[in-house]
Design an enzyme around this catalytic site. Structure first.
Site, mmCIF file in Angstrom:
data_model
loop_
_atom_site.group_PDB
_atom_site.id
_atom_site.type_symbol
_atom_site.label_atom_id
_atom_site.label_comp_id
_atom_site.label_asym_id
_atom_site.label_seq_id
_atom_site.Cartn_x
_atom_site.Cartn_y
_atom_site.Cartn_z
ATOM 1 N N LYS A 106 0.840 -1.203 0.000
ATOM 2 C CA LYS A 106 0.000 0.000 0.000
ATOM 3 C C LYS A 106 0.867 1.242 0.000
ATOM 4 O O LYS A 106 1.842 1.333 0.742
ATOM 5 C CB LYS A 106 -0.901 -0.008 1.234
ATOM 6 N N SER A 138 -4.273 3.139 -16.841
ATOM 7 C CA SER A 138 -3.297 2.775 -15.818
ATOM 8 C C SER A 138 -3.047 3.904 -14.832
ATOM 9 O O SER A 138 -3.654 4.971 -14.898
ATOM 10 C CB SER A 138 -1.968 2.333 -16.436
ATOM 11 N N TYR A 160 -3.965 -0.804 -13.436
ATOM 12 C CA TYR A 160 -2.671 -1.471 -13.298
ATOM 13 C C TYR A 160 -1.579 -0.416 -13.209
ATOM 14 O O TYR A 160 -1.725 0.702 -13.717
ATOM 15 C CB TYR A 160 -2.410 -2.445 -14.451
#
Length: 115
Positions: free
Chosen positions: A9, A25, A58
């Site tokens: 994270k 993305s 992503y």
């Protein structure tokens, strides 16, 4: 049985750019990717602290040292420059592995410096 667990994270990263016309993305400074253990092309969830929006995309590598967090493509409709976001990657693992796994959590400060 496999469990989906927090792998990594980046917490409270500031969005530095939004590019609606890029193919998609989230661009993340290479140094931040390495610190967090998030790999290029890895699926991530982006949680916008400012407006509550959440989306899946992503990761792609931005230049090292740039401190860039760039929201690209359709996700650019869900954030603005300056918004704070949480970027999360998950991993599948057995219950046994999950009991001893420790995710990498990178706390972000002013200018996307690591705290």
């Amino acid at each position: 049985m496999n469990l989906t667990m927090l792998k990594a994270k980046l917490h409270r990263a500031a969005v530095t750019q939004c590019d609606l016309h890029y193919e998609g993305s989230i661009s993340i400074d290479k140094d931040l990717l390495e610190k967090s253990g998030i790999l290029p092309n890895e699926q991530v969830d982006v949680l916008n602290i400012n407006n509550g929006e959440r989306f899946t995309t992503y990761a792609i590598e931005a230049p090292a040292g740039s401190r860039m967090i760039g929201i690209n493509g359709a996700g650019a409709r869900k954030a603005q420059v300056g918004d704070l976001v949480i970027i999360i990657a998950y991993a599948q693992m057995s219950e046994e592995e999950a009991k001893s796994y420790t995710p990498r959590v990178v706390l972000m400060g002013e200018g996307n410096a690591v705290v």
